[in-house]
Design an enzyme around this catalytic site. Sequence first.
Site, mmCIF file in Angstrom:
data_model
loop_
_atom_site.group_PDB
_atom_site.id
_atom_site.type_symbol
_atom_site.label_atom_id
_atom_site.label_comp_id
_atom_site.label_asym_id
_atom_site.label_seq_id
_atom_site.Cartn_x
_atom_site.Cartn_y
_atom_site.Cartn_z
ATOM 1 N N GLU A 159 -3.541 7.584 -3.972
ATOM 2 C CA GLU A 159 -3.449 6.280 -3.323
ATOM 3 C C GLU A 159 -3.175 5.200 -4.357
ATOM 4 O OE1 GLU A 159 -6.166 4.644 0.134
ATOM 5 O OE2 GLU A 159 -7.036 4.129 -1.780
ATOM 6 N N TYR B 140 0.856 -1.192 0.000
ATOM 7 C CA TYR B 140 0.000 0.000 0.000
ATOM 8 C C TYR B 140 0.886 1.235 0.000
ATOM 9 C CZ TYR B 140 -3.184 3.645 1.452
ATOM 10 O OH TYR B 140 -3.902 4.807 1.502
#
Length: 391
Positions: A196, A108
């Site tokens: 993101e 991530y």
Amino acid sequence: MKIHEYQAKEIFARYGIPVPEGQMVTEVGDVKRFFEEKGGPVVVKAQIHAGGRGKGGGVKFSPTVEVAEQAAKDIMGMTLVTHQTGPEGKLVQRLLVEKAANIETEMYLGFVMDRETSRVAIIASTEGGVEIEKVAAETPEKIIKIWIDPAVGLMPFQAREVCFKLGLEGTAFKGGVKMLQNLYRMFTEEDASMAEINPMIVTKEGEAMALDAKVNFDDNAGFRQKHHAELRDISEEDPLEVEASKFDLNYIKLDGKVGCMVNGAGLAMATMDLIKQCGSEPANFLDVGGSASAEGVENAFRILMSDKDVKCVLINIFGGIVRCDKVANGVVEAIRNIGNVEVPIVVRLEGTNAKEGLEIINNSGLNFHTAQGFADAAKKAADLAEGRGGA
Ligand code: GDP
Ligand code: MN
């Protein structure tokens, strides 16, 4: 402002961030064509302004052209429900078809504005592909956090630190450092408020790559990012919010029953707080602005009234720059033009020309509830919305 994954990936590619080769399509048949031209396996991905598509059935790994075709048929036109869309889901009108990546590891990587430190924060974790909120709640030690000093920007040692903690090695490490630096450049140059990559991956070939991309822009920078307007997909936005933006009204749709028309963002926030305290919920945030015209007020009122959830309207105006009589005229006009307004309307006017404003309201022959002060107004509105006799 939100944009689609395929648009974010186009921007990434421009900034030198590796993404899979892909194409946005609006016709199911183009998925087959892509597969035949580029070869498989491919991944077919629903393009909506919400995450969690994988779990909702909006992302399909397709090893053969038949599977890809079927996936395109299934996903296009479906109402995709994910944990971010709400129970009503979102209609899929576009697909992204991509050459599938050979995933070795999923991580991530996120850049966000940290309002507490007034800095861009890098959030990273080896736990990719899953909900980062869950990782943060259950295993906070697995979250890497680094803040960037805006005066010097992202320092190379910081990018290396993140990649080291992500366990990257060799070419993936080098690629990861470059990716972070390019992402920071994109973030600042494009006035993003969020970027993101979940998952960021290392391929079996050892390349760091963005497999998903989510980018939000700061609307306040719209004046110097004119090209962002082309990226807007109005069909993904709330229709009432789109309508409000045409008149420069700050309107946000919420879930409650009390429609709020307020001047000034601070007063609007306080109004929402008070409605909640009185046992109801606001149906919207609406700041008609400090210098609202009668026409602006009328538009605001019309938008507010077209929300079917609204069971009562609270008009809370403090006349500073705006005059209360002007607002009163706008509201009365709006109701006459709309006709058949059945929901009760509570009015609280204070400040410049409040007396004149109240006279207009009282002489209108329309069914208004006037209130003595802010607290009284909020209580009346909450009671009326919730069907309690109190008002
Ligand atoms: P999201 O569910 O909306 O966040 O959509 P993602 O783009 O993150 O896709 C969900 C998941 O699908 C990823 O976490 C991957 O596990 C998988 N996936 C997406 N693209 C590929 C690909 O190219 N190859 C493989 N093997 N899996 C993929
Ligand atoms: Mn994702």
